[in-house]
Design a protein around this motif. Structure first.
Motif, PDB file in Angstrom:
ATOM      1  N   ASP A 197       0.832  -1.320   0.045  1.00 49.89           N
ATOM      2  CA  ASP A 197       0.048   0.216  -0.205  1.00 49.89           C
ATOM      3  C   ASP A 197       0.815   1.654  -0.092  1.00 49.89           C
ATOM      4  OD1 ASP A 197      -2.596  -1.349   0.092  1.00 49.89           O
ATOM      5  OD2 ASP A 197      -3.038  -1.395   2.444  1.00 49.89           O
ATOM      6  N   SER A 198       1.983   1.203   0.873  1.00 43.67           N
ATOM      7  CA  SER A 198       2.422   2.229   1.083  1.00 43.67           C
ATOM      8  C   SER A 198       3.422   2.530  -1.008  1.00 43.67           C
ATOM      9  CB  SER A 198       3.942   2.504   1.682  1.00 43.67           C
ATOM     10  OG  SER A 198       4.360   0.881   1.567  1.00 43.67           O
ATOM     11  N   THR A 199       4.170   2.050  -1.215  1.00 45.79           N
ATOM     12  CA  THR A 199       4.296   2.178  -2.695  1.00 45.79           C
ATOM     13  C   THR A 199       2.820   2.926  -3.271  1.00 45.79           C
ATOM     14  OG1 THR A 199       5.632   0.471  -2.969  1.00 45.79           O
ATOM     15  CG2 THR A 199       5.298   0.915  -5.097  1.00 45.79           C
ATOM     16  N   LYS A 200       2.064   1.582  -3.492  1.00 44.14           N
ATOM     17  CA  LYS A 200       0.334   2.150  -4.459  1.00 44.14           C
ATOM     18  C   LYS A 200       0.057   3.638  -3.941  1.00 44.14           C
ATOM     19  CE  LYS A 200      -2.297  -1.715  -4.871  1.00 44.14           C
ATOM     20  NZ  LYS A 200      -3.329  -2.221  -5.018  1.00 44.14           N
TER      21      LYS A 200
ATOM     22  N   ALA B 299       2.914   5.954  -5.163  1.00 40.76           N
ATOM     23  CA  ALA B 299       2.522   6.275  -6.821  1.00 40.76           C
ATOM     24  C   ALA B 299       1.630   7.272  -7.379  1.00 40.76           C
ATOM     25  CB  ALA B 299       2.535   5.106  -7.190  1.00 40.76           C
ATOM     26  N   ILE B 300       0.537   7.141  -6.838  1.00 47.77           N
ATOM     27  CA  ILE B 300      -0.922   7.752  -6.820  1.00 47.77           C
ATOM     28  C   ILE B 300       0.118   9.752  -6.591  1.00 47.77           C
ATOM     29  CG2 ILE B 300      -3.134   7.781  -5.547  1.00 47.77           C
ATOM     30  CD1 ILE B 300      -3.466   5.404  -5.337  1.00 47.77           C
ATOM     31  N   THR B 301       0.243   9.400  -5.280  1.00 52.87           N
ATOM     32  CA  THR B 301       0.998  11.273  -5.221  1.00 52.87           C
ATOM     33  C   THR B 301       1.667  11.631  -6.138  1.00 52.87           C
ATOM     34  OG1 THR B 301       0.656  11.104  -2.563  1.00 52.87           O
ATOM     35  CG2 THR B 301       1.573  12.805  -4.176  1.00 52.87           C
ATOM     36  N   LEU B 302       2.473   9.993  -6.617  1.00 49.96           N
ATOM     37  CA  LEU B 302       3.253  10.874  -8.161  1.00 49.96           C
ATOM     38  C   LEU B 302       2.607  11.349  -9.244  1.00 49.96           C
ATOM     39  CD1 LEU B 302       6.301  10.074  -6.617  1.00 49.96           C
ATOM     40  CD2 LEU B 302       6.621  11.892  -6.421  1.00 49.96           C
ATOM     41  N   LEU B 303       1.837   9.992  -9.643  1.00 49.58           N
ATOM     42  CA  LEU B 303       0.915  10.169 -10.788  1.00 49.58           C
ATOM     43  C   LEU B 303       0.031  11.695 -10.844  1.00 49.58           C
ATOM     44  CD1 LEU B 303      -0.616   8.522 -13.182  1.00 49.58           C
ATOM     45  CD2 LEU B 303      -2.010   8.129 -11.472  1.00 49.58           C
ATOM     46  N   ASN B 304       0.064  12.087  -9.949  1.00 51.44           N
ATOM     47  CA  ASN B 304      -1.234  12.719  -9.646  1.00 51.44           C
ATOM     48  C   ASN B 304      -0.099  14.026 -10.149  1.00 51.44           C
ATOM     49  OD1 ASN B 304      -3.476  11.940  -9.295  1.00 51.44           O
ATOM     50  ND2 ASN B 304      -3.088  12.497  -7.212  1.00 51.44           N
ATOM     51  N   GLU B 305       0.995  14.520  -9.380  1.00 52.08           N
ATOM     52  CA  GLU B 305       1.747  15.225  -9.691  1.00 52.08           C
ATOM     53  C   GLU B 305       2.640  15.257 -11.419  1.00 52.08           C
ATOM     54  OE1 GLU B 305       3.756  17.590  -8.318  1.00 52.08           O
ATOM     55  OE2 GLU B 305       2.202  17.121  -6.517  1.00 52.08           O
ATOM     56  N   GLU B 306       3.111  14.445 -11.903  1.00 49.52           N
ATOM     57  CA  GLU B 306       2.731  13.694 -13.633  1.00 49.52           C
ATOM     58  C   GLU B 306       1.890  14.599 -14.393  1.00 49.52           C
ATOM     59  OE1 GLU B 306       5.883  13.678 -13.980  1.00 49.52           O
ATOM     60  OE2 GLU B 306       6.583  12.295 -11.745  1.00 49.52           O
ATOM     61  N   ILE B 307       0.687  14.578 -13.809  1.00 55.34           N
ATOM     62  CA  ILE B 307      -0.749  14.881 -14.160  1.00 55.34           C
ATOM     63  C   ILE B 307      -0.851  16.609 -14.430  1.00 55.34           C
ATOM     64  CG2 ILE B 307      -3.035  15.015 -14.424  1.00 55.34           C
ATOM     65  CD1 ILE B 307      -2.736  12.266 -13.451  1.00 55.34           C
ATOM     66  N   LYS B 308       0.110  16.842 -13.058  1.00 55.59           N
ATOM     67  CA  LYS B 308       0.348  17.834 -13.339  1.00 55.59           C
ATOM     68  C   LYS B 308       1.151  19.227 -14.099  1.00 55.59           C
ATOM     69  CE  LYS B 308       1.333  22.217 -10.052  1.00 55.59           C
ATOM     70  NZ  LYS B 308       2.365  22.653 -10.115  1.00 55.59           N
ATOM     71  N   HIS B 309       2.090  17.903 -13.663  1.00 49.16           N
ATOM     72  CA  HIS B 309       3.284  18.497 -15.227  1.00 49.16           C
ATOM     73  C   HIS B 309       2.864  18.661 -16.330  1.00 49.16           C
ATOM     74  CE1 HIS B 309       6.993  17.854 -12.110  1.00 49.16           C
ATOM     75  NE2 HIS B 309       6.452  18.532 -11.898  1.00 49.16           N
ATOM     76  N   PHE B 310       1.839  17.398 -16.895  1.00 42.36           N
ATOM     77  CA  PHE B 310       1.760  17.742 -18.447  1.00 42.36           C
ATOM     78  C   PHE B 310       1.067  18.775 -18.513  1.00 42.36           C
ATOM     79  CE2 PHE B 310      -1.905  16.363 -21.037  1.00 42.36           C
ATOM     80  CZ  PHE B 310      -1.628  16.122 -22.088  1.00 42.36           C
ATOM     81  N   ILE B 311       0.295  19.134 -17.346  1.00 41.65           N
ATOM     82  CA  ILE B 311      -1.052  20.241 -17.754  1.00 41.65           C
ATOM     83  C   ILE B 311      -0.098  21.607 -17.660  1.00 41.65           C
ATOM     84  CG2 ILE B 311      -3.026  21.092 -16.703  1.00 41.65           C
ATOM     85  CD1 ILE B 311      -4.031  18.666 -15.718  1.00 41.65           C
TER      86      ILE B 311
END
Length: 184
Positions: free
Chosen positions: A157-160, A163-175
């Motif tokens: 769960d700690s990995t997930k 990863a969710i936090t950073l997934l959201n950050e990468e989406i922000k970077h994309f935007i």
């Protein structure tokens, strides 16, 4: 066996002999190590892009900010790595399944940011900051795919959560990158 080719943001199907793909189960620790390297590659790319386009203050500051965010992401994964190492206490039984392992390895090897060794060569071929931003957009898209796969297949769960936090950050970077293209 079907393989996805991820380069240049184009997905196409190709038949690949099973011997061409390294069949290795990845542990959460190994995947987090890949993620640390991806964030480090992003930092190198954005730092060198900032230097290359330093004559434009707005673009330089933008790339500098992106580089700082990559370092923050890297530190989150380094913290997670230490935590997982402590939690696992040498137990490598929590592997990603083979298909996820192959897919993550191929994403890591064929996409995201250029390796530290090749970032100079890549940037030499880029003549405009618009092209650098387009490359960054492709890399951030690939990062989104990579982290999404981690979220789906991680055993801890700690990995997930990271990863969710950073997934959201990468989406922000994309935007942010997409908005930068529109403002240029």
């Amino acid at each position: 066996m079907i393989k996805l080719f991820v380069g240049n943001n184009n997905f196409r199907r190709g038949v690949v002999m099973s011997s061409e793909i390294e069949k290795k189960y990845l542990t959460d620790l190994e995947v987090v190590s890949l993620a640390i390297d991806i964030e480090d590659r992003g930092y190198e790319f954005y730092t060198m892009a900032s230097e290359k386009f330093s004559n434009d203050k707005k673009i330089k500051e933008f790339f500098d900010e992106m580089a700082r965010e990559e370092l923050i992401h890297k530190s989150k994964f380094e913290e997670l790595y230490r935590k997982l190492l402590d939690e696992k206490k040498g137990d490598d039984s929590a592997y990603f399944d083979i298909e996820a392992s192959i897919y993550l390895t191929m994403l890591y090897k064929t996409s995201v940011f250029p390796s530290k060794d090749s970032v100079n060569e890549v940037l030499k071929k880029i003549n405009t900051y618009e092209d650098a931003i387009e490359l960054a957009i492709r890399a951030e898209k690939d990062s989104i795919i990579f982290y999404d796969e981690i979220v789906k297949d991680a055993k801890f769960d700690s990995t997930k959560k990271v990863a969710i936090t950073l997934l959201n950050e990468e989406i922000k970077h994309f935007i942010d990158l997409s908005n930068m293209v529109k403002s240029i």
